[in-house]
Design a protein around this motif. Structure first.
Motif, PDB file in Angstrom:
ATOM      1  N   LEU A  17     135.069 -57.178  95.943  1.00  0.00           N
ATOM      2  CA  LEU A  17     133.967 -56.881  96.859  1.00  0.00           C
ATOM      3  C   LEU A  17     133.932 -58.065  97.836  1.00  0.00           C
ATOM      4  CD1 LEU A  17     131.409 -55.394  94.285  1.00  0.00           C
ATOM      5  CD2 LEU A  17     133.127 -54.207  95.654  1.00  0.00           C
ATOM      6  N   ASP A  18     132.934 -58.957  97.735  1.00  0.00           N
ATOM      7  CA  ASP A  18     132.975 -60.136  98.620  1.00  0.00           C
ATOM      8  C   ASP A  18     133.588 -61.348  97.913  1.00  0.00           C
ATOM      9  OD1 ASP A  18     130.711 -60.362  96.915  1.00  0.00           O
ATOM     10  OD2 ASP A  18     129.845 -61.848  98.258  1.00  0.00           O
ATOM     11  N   ASN A  19     133.944 -61.181  96.648  1.00  0.00           N
ATOM     12  CA  ASN A  19     134.593 -62.237  95.856  1.00  0.00           C
ATOM     13  C   ASN A  19     133.726 -63.484  95.634  1.00  0.00           C
ATOM     14  OD1 ASN A  19     137.153 -60.916  95.348  1.00  0.00           O
ATOM     15  ND2 ASN A  19     137.516 -61.170  97.548  1.00  0.00           N
ATOM     16  N   ARG A  20     132.426 -63.394  95.891  1.00  0.00           N
ATOM     17  CA  ARG A  20     131.550 -64.521  95.564  1.00  0.00           C
ATOM     18  C   ARG A  20     131.088 -64.376  94.123  1.00  0.00           C
ATOM     19  NH1 ARG A  20     129.664 -63.136 100.513  1.00  0.00           N
ATOM     20  NH2 ARG A  20     129.907 -64.727 102.143  1.00  0.00           N
ATOM     21  N   LYS A  21     130.789 -65.526  93.517  1.00  0.00           N
ATOM     22  CA  LYS A  21     130.191 -65.481  92.183  1.00  0.00           C
ATOM     23  C   LYS A  21     128.676 -65.605  92.341  1.00  0.00           C
ATOM     24  CE  LYS A  21     133.971 -67.073  89.292  1.00  0.00           C
ATOM     25  NZ  LYS A  21     135.061 -67.531  90.186  1.00  0.00           N
ATOM     26  N   CYS A  22     127.967 -64.999  91.425  1.00  0.00           N
ATOM     27  CA  CYS A  22     126.514 -65.164  91.423  1.00  0.00           C
ATOM     28  C   CYS A  22     126.020 -65.053  89.985  1.00  0.00           C
ATOM     29  CB  CYS A  22     125.848 -64.118  92.328  1.00  0.00           C
ATOM     30  SG  CYS A  22     126.202 -62.414  91.883  1.00  0.00           S
ATOM     31  N   LYS A  23     124.749 -65.370  89.794  1.00  0.00           N
ATOM     32  CA  LYS A  23     124.108 -65.171  88.485  1.00  0.00           C
ATOM     33  C   LYS A  23     123.250 -63.931  88.611  1.00  0.00           C
ATOM     34  CE  LYS A  23     124.136 -69.513  86.155  1.00  0.00           C
ATOM     35  NZ  LYS A  23     125.541 -69.674  85.788  1.00  0.00           N
ATOM     36  N   SER A  24     123.479 -63.000  87.709  1.00  0.00           N
ATOM     37  CA  SER A  24     122.799 -61.719  87.825  1.00  0.00           C
ATOM     38  C   SER A  24     121.901 -61.467  86.628  1.00  0.00           C
ATOM     39  CB  SER A  24     123.834 -60.599  87.943  1.00  0.00           C
ATOM     40  OG  SER A  24     124.629 -60.808  89.091  1.00  0.00           O
ATOM     41  N   LEU A  25     120.784 -60.836  86.905  1.00  0.00           N
ATOM     42  CA  LEU A  25     119.825 -60.489  85.855  1.00  0.00           C
ATOM     43  C   LEU A  25     119.265 -59.107  86.161  1.00  0.00           C
ATOM     44  CD1 LEU A  25     118.052 -61.296  83.376  1.00  0.00           C
ATOM     45  CD2 LEU A  25     116.383 -62.175  85.021  1.00  0.00           C
ATOM     46  N   VAL A  26     119.398 -58.221  85.182  1.00  0.00           N
ATOM     47  CA  VAL A  26     118.899 -56.858  85.362  1.00  0.00           C
ATOM     48  C   VAL A  26     117.691 -56.650  84.447  1.00  0.00           C
ATOM     49  CG1 VAL A  26     119.501 -54.407  85.374  1.00  0.00           C
ATOM     50  CG2 VAL A  26     121.280 -56.110  85.813  1.00  0.00           C
ATOM     51  N   THR A  27     116.628 -56.109  85.020  1.00  0.00           N
ATOM     52  CA  THR A  27     115.418 -55.841  84.233  1.00  0.00           C
ATOM     53  C   THR A  27     114.909 -54.437  84.556  1.00  0.00           C
ATOM     54  OG1 THR A  27     114.064 -56.842  85.978  1.00  0.00           O
ATOM     55  CG2 THR A  27     114.669 -58.265  84.128  1.00  0.00           C
ATOM     56  N   TRP A  28     114.057 -53.930  83.686  1.00  0.00           N
ATOM     57  CA  TRP A  28     113.354 -52.675  83.964  1.00  0.00           C
ATOM     58  C   TRP A  28     112.112 -52.967  84.779  1.00  0.00           C
ATOM     59  CZ3 TRP A  28     115.691 -48.278  83.163  1.00  0.00           C
ATOM     60  CH2 TRP A  28     116.549 -48.088  82.075  1.00  0.00           C
ATOM     61  N   GLU A  29     111.911 -52.199  85.829  1.00  0.00           N
ATOM     62  CA  GLU A  29     110.609 -52.187  86.509  1.00  0.00           C
ATOM     63  C   GLU A  29     110.144 -50.750  86.434  1.00  0.00           C
ATOM     64  OE1 GLU A  29     110.445 -54.076  90.360  1.00  0.00           O
ATOM     65  OE2 GLU A  29     111.226 -55.960  89.562  1.00  0.00           O
ATOM     66  N   ASN A  30     109.309 -50.463  85.444  1.00  0.00           N
ATOM     67  CA  ASN A  30     108.997 -49.080  85.073  1.00  0.00           C
ATOM     68  C   ASN A  30     110.331 -48.372  84.803  1.00  0.00           C
ATOM     69  OD1 ASN A  30     106.133 -49.373  85.304  1.00  0.00           O
ATOM     70  ND2 ASN A  30     106.454 -49.480  87.510  1.00  0.00           N
ATOM     71  N   ASP A  31     110.635 -47.287  85.501  1.00  0.00           N
ATOM     72  CA  ASP A  31     111.882 -46.566  85.234  1.00  0.00           C
ATOM     73  C   ASP A  31     113.010 -46.955  86.172  1.00  0.00           C
ATOM     74  OD1 ASP A  31     110.797 -45.285  83.096  1.00  0.00           O
ATOM     75  OD2 ASP A  31     110.349 -43.424  84.163  1.00  0.00           O
ATOM     76  N   LYS A  32     112.811 -48.046  86.900  1.00  0.00           N
ATOM     77  CA  LYS A  32     113.874 -48.512  87.805  1.00  0.00           C
ATOM     78  C   LYS A  32     114.624 -49.676  87.182  1.00  0.00           C
ATOM     79  CE  LYS A  32     111.936 -46.990  92.177  1.00  0.00           C
ATOM     80  NZ  LYS A  32     111.639 -47.332  93.577  1.00  0.00           N
ATOM     81  N   LEU A  33     115.927 -49.696  87.451  1.00  0.00           N
ATOM     82  CA  LEU A  33     116.808 -50.759  86.976  1.00  0.00           C
ATOM     83  C   LEU A  33     116.968 -51.723  88.149  1.00  0.00           C
ATOM     84  CD1 LEU A  33     118.373 -50.865  84.294  1.00  0.00           C
ATOM     85  CD2 LEU A  33     120.250 -49.691  85.459  1.00  0.00           C
ATOM     86  N   VAL A  34     116.473 -52.953  87.992  1.00  0.00           N
ATOM     87  CA  VAL A  34     116.460 -53.889  89.110  1.00  0.00           C
ATOM     88  C   VAL A  34     117.347 -55.097  88.812  1.00  0.00           C
ATOM     89  CG1 VAL A  34     115.011 -55.361  90.578  1.00  0.00           C
ATOM     90  CG2 VAL A  34     114.117 -53.164  89.736  1.00  0.00           C
ATOM     91  N   CYS A  35     118.314 -55.341  89.678  1.00  0.00           N
ATOM     92  CA  CYS A  35     119.222 -56.481  89.517  1.00  0.00           C
ATOM     93  C   CYS A  35     118.969 -57.500  90.615  1.00  0.00           C
ATOM     94  CB  CYS A  35     120.678 -56.015  89.591  1.00  0.00           C
ATOM     95  SG  CYS A  35     121.856 -57.391  89.416  1.00  0.00           S
ATOM     96  N   VAL A  36     118.787 -58.761  90.197  1.00  0.00           N
ATOM     97  CA  VAL A  36     118.684 -59.876  91.135  1.00  0.00           C
ATOM     98  C   VAL A  36     119.968 -60.678  91.009  1.00  0.00           C
ATOM     99  CG1 VAL A  36     117.421 -61.981  91.716  1.00  0.00           C
ATOM    100  CG2 VAL A  36     116.164 -59.927  90.992  1.00  0.00           C
ATOM    101  N   GLN A  37     120.662 -60.867  92.127  1.00  0.00           N
ATOM    102  CA  GLN A  37     121.942 -61.583  92.159  1.00  0.00           C
ATOM    103  C   GLN A  37     121.742 -62.919  92.879  1.00  0.00           C
ATOM    104  OE1 GLN A  37     123.939 -58.194  94.068  1.00  0.00           O
ATOM    105  NE2 GLN A  37     125.307 -58.056  92.294  1.00  0.00           N
TER     106      GLN A  37
END
Ligand code: ECB
Length: 134
Positions: free
Chosen positions: A78-98
């Protein structure tokens, strides 16, 4: 019971993918090819464990994670960058912060009727994708 995203999904719309790719610094030639793609997503979900495989005729990308457990993501192909990712539930949505070099990077998945929705965010750009069951 959490929502179940499991299945095989085909892309049917892809709004502002161009803006998202520009924000990620993807070069012109790659963007021209990437824009033409109709990727498929295969999602395997076992409770809070996920495997998401995005495939296309050009490149594939796969990701495995557990809800609430931060991991190193290597956005290879993709862009070949590294990041720290965290996925959580927000009600019925799957939310990822990179978290990484790019501000405001992440994505959100949710189900709407029979469709799978995905919002991809980077800096001030939002790409909106919709998938239908294969
Ligand atoms: C893998 C199919 C798309 C290949 C596009 C090739 C080059 C463009 C380079 C960078 C654009 C950035 C992202 C491409 C868009 C979708 C790929 C997966 C996006 C993603 O992070 O999905 C998440 C949520 O389903 C799971 O990895």
């Amino acid at each position: 019971m959490p929502v179940d995203f499991s299945g095989t999904w085909n892309l049917i719309s892809n709004d502002n993918f161009e803006g998202y790719m520009v924000a990620l610094g993807i070069d012109f030639a790659t963007r021209k090819i990437a824009k033409m793609l109709k990727p498929q997503k295969v999602i395997k979900q076992d409770g809070d464990s996920f495997y998401i495989h995005t495939t296309s005729t050009f490149r594939d990308y796969s990701l495995q994670f557990r809800i609430g457990e931060e991991f190193e993501e290597d956005n290879k192909g993709l862009d070949n960058r590294k990041c720290k990712s965290l996925v959580t539930w927000e009600n019925d949505k799957l939310v990822c912060v990179q978290t990484g070099e790019k501000k405001n990077r992440g994505w959100t998945h949710w189900l709407e009727g029979d469709d799978l929705h995905l919002e991809l965010r980077c800096e001030n750009q939002v790409c909106k994708q919709v998938f239908k069951r294969a």
